[in-house]
Design a protein around this motif. Sequence first.
Motif, PDB file in Angstrom:
ATOM      1  N   MET A 304       0.816  -1.210   0.000  1.00  0.00           N
ATOM      2  CA  MET A 304       0.000   0.000   0.000  1.00  0.00           C
ATOM      3  C   MET A 304       0.855   1.267   0.000  1.00  0.00           C
ATOM      4  SD  MET A 304      -2.982  -1.302  -0.142  1.00  0.00           S
ATOM      5  CE  MET A 304      -4.054   0.090   0.139  1.00  0.00           C
ATOM      6  N   LYS A 305       2.129   1.119   0.351  1.00  0.00           N
ATOM      7  CA  LYS A 305       2.993   2.303   0.432  1.00  0.00           C
ATOM      8  C   LYS A 305       4.286   2.125  -0.343  1.00  0.00           C
ATOM      9  CE  LYS A 305       1.250   3.897   4.916  1.00  0.00           C
ATOM     10  NZ  LYS A 305       1.608   4.259   6.296  1.00  0.00           N
ATOM     11  N   ALA A 306       4.286   1.195  -1.292  1.00  0.00           N
ATOM     12  CA  ALA A 306       5.495   0.988  -2.085  1.00  0.00           C
ATOM     13  C   ALA A 306       5.862   2.251  -2.857  1.00  0.00           C
ATOM     14  CB  ALA A 306       5.292  -0.180  -3.042  1.00  0.00           C
ATOM     15  N   TRP A 307       4.855   3.003  -3.264  1.00  0.00           N
ATOM     16  CA  TRP A 307       5.091   4.221  -4.041  1.00  0.00           C
ATOM     17  C   TRP A 307       5.799   5.294  -3.208  1.00  0.00           C
ATOM     18  CZ3 TRP A 307       2.516   8.869  -2.770  1.00  0.00           C
ATOM     19  CH2 TRP A 307       1.544   8.748  -1.768  1.00  0.00           C
ATOM     20  N   TYR A 347      14.482   4.533  -7.735  1.00  0.00           N
ATOM     21  CA  TYR A 347      13.519   3.446  -7.793  1.00  0.00           C
ATOM     22  C   TYR A 347      12.198   3.776  -7.130  1.00  0.00           C
ATOM     23  CZ  TYR A 347      16.704   0.249 -10.043  1.00  0.00           C
ATOM     24  OH  TYR A 347      17.510  -0.346 -10.968  1.00  0.00           O
ATOM     25  N   VAL A 348      12.183   4.731  -6.225  1.00  0.00           N
ATOM     26  CA  VAL A 348      10.907   5.127  -5.632  1.00  0.00           C
ATOM     27  C   VAL A 348       9.940   5.568  -6.728  1.00  0.00           C
ATOM     28  CG1 VAL A 348       9.745   6.775  -4.108  1.00  0.00           C
ATOM     29  CG2 VAL A 348      11.890   5.718  -3.385  1.00  0.00           C
ATOM     30  N   SER A 349      10.449   6.299  -7.714  1.00  0.00           N
ATOM     31  CA  SER A 349       9.582   6.754  -8.812  1.00  0.00           C
ATOM     32  C   SER A 349       9.087   5.580  -9.651  1.00  0.00           C
ATOM     33  CB  SER A 349      10.332   7.758  -9.699  1.00  0.00           C
ATOM     34  OG  SER A 349      11.498   7.171 -10.246  1.00  0.00           O
ATOM     35  N   ALA A 354       4.155   1.986 -10.750  1.00  0.00           N
ATOM     36  CA  ALA A 354       3.572   0.644 -10.737  1.00  0.00           C
ATOM     37  C   ALA A 354       2.450   0.519  -9.708  1.00  0.00           C
ATOM     38  CB  ALA A 354       4.653  -0.396 -10.444  1.00  0.00           C
ATOM     39  N   SER A 355       2.080   1.651  -9.085  1.00  0.00           N
ATOM     40  CA  SER A 355       1.030   1.634  -8.065  1.00  0.00           C
ATOM     41  C   SER A 355      -0.213   2.334  -8.585  1.00  0.00           C
ATOM     42  CB  SER A 355       1.516   2.315  -6.781  1.00  0.00           C
ATOM     43  OG  SER A 355       2.619   1.627  -6.224  1.00  0.00           O
ATOM     44  N   ASP A 356      -1.373   1.852  -8.141  1.00  0.00           N
ATOM     45  CA  ASP A 356      -2.654   2.416  -8.539  1.00  0.00           C
ATOM     46  C   ASP A 356      -3.355   3.010  -7.332  1.00  0.00           C
ATOM     47  OD1 ASP A 356      -2.643   1.513 -11.314  1.00  0.00           O
ATOM     48  OD2 ASP A 356      -2.855  -0.504 -10.478  1.00  0.00           O
TER      49      ASP A 356
END
Length: 430
Positions: A304-307, A347-349, A354-356
């Motif tokens: 949920m917080k990978a972005w 890589y954070v970007s 890849a997150s919705d």
Amino acid sequence: MFKKYDAYKDSSVEWIGNIPAEWSLKKISHVFRNIGSGTTPLSGSDIYYKNGSINWLQTGDLNDGYIDETSKKITEKALRHYSTLKQYSKGSLVVAMYGATIGKVGILNIDTATNQACCVLGANFGVDIKYYFYMLQGFKADIIRMAYGGGQPNISQETIKNLRLPFPDLSTQHEISKFLDQKTSEIDQAIAIKEQQIALLNERKKIVIQQAVTQGLNPNVAMKDSGVEWIGQIPEHWEIDRLGTILEPISKKGYEDKQLLSITREKGVIVRDIKDDSENHNFIPDDLTNYKLIEAGQFGMNKMKAWQGSYGVSAYTGIVSPAYYIFRFIKPIYPEFFHWAIRSKLYVSFFGSASDGVRVGQWDLSKDRMKQIPFVFPSLEQQKTIADYLTQQSELISEGIKQYSAQIEKLKEYKTTLINDAVTGKIKVA
């Protein structure tokens, strides 16, 4: 060295101590004739908030300085429908009574209504409002000690009204305010410079990491196009692959006897202290059998917080929430190198793309798109060299930040002491 007054007397208030003999003490309620707060109109109701034009102060708006605006506004209907809502005048003093902001103060530069967590001190009897602003700011810790409640301590209006505080003559109040305006401004500027230096060190750390994990440590090495616009040039002997060929998802459950871990944006995987309220704002069920096992050296992420960058290679073996993804490496990757690289700002970007958005304030990582994220890496030997270098550089930068942070704390302590000494007459400023 500052001068002293000719004679002192006991204030009879333990946390104030001695005050000049010619000073008196007065209750707040004897200094301000208009003391009150407000309320919160029904949340989400458009008739109270939409297109509102009336300032509505919350404790989060307090900044230990002048209040020039509020983050929210309310409508005329809110004032009519809630009898406890009223507007307080510019020049009033405000104190936060609840929660994380308890004890914060501000001086209104605007007319405003407030919520129930703000105590407003208005219509003073010919005193220097800045003197009392400094008084409450300087004795914040002592006032908070009067609070009641557990995790969210509160102070009441009655507590504030009954505070007995030093009361010199008006000209002395002016002199103290003028002195503290100058001195606290100088201290705040020194603090701001050191905070800027910390920000520069943090940015330097990000640059060092990104350069090392995408370009290596040899500035003279031959480069090639990575084929990925966001990555750019990489050393010609480095490989590039997709995360889907490097990581394999795993899911093992039923290890409730292991230590509880969490995956954070700030530090990656951490051990979670279940007794620490500040770390446990999220619900922890009594039955942890569905929690997932992550072993030291495996990669975990908060889907949920990978972005935001809430992922990392774990240095511990323990259990995490079922909402996390866990992976093991299926290619020869040095875990520490992967951890440095994948948590770099580059890589954070990637993980953000890849997150919705699932709903307001919540995101969900697409595992399929995550598998397509490119990852560049050198030989295993070079990975270890780079990881060791980044550990060393990080420690050096962290030490610099630690030193600046310690200096900031000393300046803040000096500021508080100076304020306390001035408003209680321990030093004579004129």
